[in-house]
Scaffold this motif. Structure first.
Motif, mmCIF file in Angstrom:
data_model
loop_
_atom_site.group_PDB
_atom_site.id
_atom_site.type_symbol
_atom_site.label_atom_id
_atom_site.label_comp_id
_atom_site.label_asym_id
_atom_site.label_seq_id
_atom_site.Cartn_x
_atom_site.Cartn_y
_atom_site.Cartn_z
ATOM 1 N N SER A 40 0.840 -1.197 0.000
ATOM 2 C CA SER A 40 0.000 0.000 0.000
ATOM 3 C C SER A 40 0.875 1.247 0.000
ATOM 4 C CB SER A 40 -0.910 -0.009 1.224
ATOM 5 O OG SER A 40 -0.154 0.211 2.401
ATOM 6 N N ASP A 48 -2.752 -9.965 -2.217
ATOM 7 C CA ASP A 48 -3.523 -9.535 -3.387
ATOM 8 C C ASP A 48 -3.826 -10.800 -4.179
ATOM 9 O OD1 ASP A 48 -4.662 -8.219 -5.520
ATOM 10 O OD2 ASP A 48 -2.736 -7.597 -6.383
ATOM 11 N N ALA A 53 -4.434 -5.461 -7.584
ATOM 12 C CA ALA A 53 -4.345 -4.209 -6.845
ATOM 13 C C ALA A 53 -3.279 -3.309 -7.463
ATOM 14 C CB ALA A 53 -4.013 -4.488 -5.382
ATOM 15 N N GLY A 55 -0.273 -0.397 -7.551
ATOM 16 C CA GLY A 55 0.879 -0.141 -6.698
ATOM 17 C C GLY A 55 1.902 -1.257 -6.764
#
Length: 263
Positions: A40, A48, A53, A55
């Motif tokens: 994050s 994930d 996701a 990033g």
């Protein structure tokens, strides 16, 4: 100042390839066999499961026991720190449990999608009839299914696949009948079958990944070989949805080429 979104990590192969490298073991393997850890913006490391996701992220291909040992000894944090050049990271102590829950959820959600699309069969009599007629591509039993009931369906499947004497049998799921019943919204779900080869491959991939993370061997027999997705094989007594392909339960994200993970 370095832009972290443009960094590549040791688990990267290329932005479009299917091979990944485990940051703990160094083992290389297919993307679908590994688990992605997403980072994050504030440095929190989270599973994930669908590898979608945005990033940064890295890949692991070890069992839960190995992961938790690496976490306890600081090896996971060290591997992540090396991959991200010492960027501050926070790894939750229950990472292994979160991954296990995510893998289980991915499997049950996929089964639910196949049920809605008319590809998932339930009920011993219905499965047995379709299996004997060669209309079952994948067969599985709940963890607490009775051996005699499982053996009867395994035998019907062997007959339908002209594989008598081969030892072919359905997969034993790491989920009991209560978990399956709640996930699928049906009573007393003990045995499951799929009548579509593409659906069988999708479910088998998720099941294999869950079993491997649990430290168990994958199913002895994979899904029956057959063509890619199309209309499901006609099912005796089935109620076909007719609405077309099932949609994935997880929204996709726009591909982010050049970011620091192995997508």
């Amino acid at each position: 100042m370095r832009n972290p979104r443009n960094e590549r990590v040791s688990s990267d192969i290329d932005s479009t390839g299917t091979e990944r490298t485990c940051i703990l073991s160094g083992r290389k393997g297919a993307r679908e066999d590994f688990i992605r850890l997403a980072i994050s913006p504030d440095g929190l490391v989270l599973p994930d499961i669908h590898a979608r996701a945005p990033g940064r992220g890295a890949w692991i291909g070890v069992s839960r026991e190995t992961l938790e040992n690496a976490l306890a000894k600081g090896k996971l944090k060290g591997a992540m720190a090396r991959a991200y050049k010492g960027a501050p990271l926070s790894i939750p102590e229950d990472l292994g449990a979160r991954i296990a829950q995510g893998l289980e959820k991915a499997l049950t959600e996929r089964l639910g999608l196949e049920l809605k699309s008319g590809r998932l069969l339930m009920g011993s009599d219905r499965i047995a009839q379709n299996a004997r007629e060669g209309k079952v591509a994948w067969l599985a039993h709940a963890a607490d299914a009775r051996e005699d009931g499982s053996r009867k369906l395994d035998q019907a499947w062997r007959v339908g696949r002209d594989a008598e004497g081969s030892g072919l049998k359905g997969a034993r799921l790491p989920l009991d009948r209560t978990t399956l019943s709640v996930a699928l919204g049906r009573d007393n779900v003990v045995h499951l079958a799929l009548n579509d080869h593409g659906a069988a491959r999708r479910v088998d991939t998720l099941l294999t990944r869950l079993l491997q993370f649990q430290g168990q061997d994958p199913p002895d027999e994979g899904p029956d070989d057959g063509p890619e997705d199309g209309a499901p094989t006609p099912d005796v007594g089935a109620e076909i949805d007719g609405k077309g392909q099932a949609q994935d339960a997880v929204p996709t994200t726009t591909p982010d080429t050049g970011r620091a993970h192995a997508d």
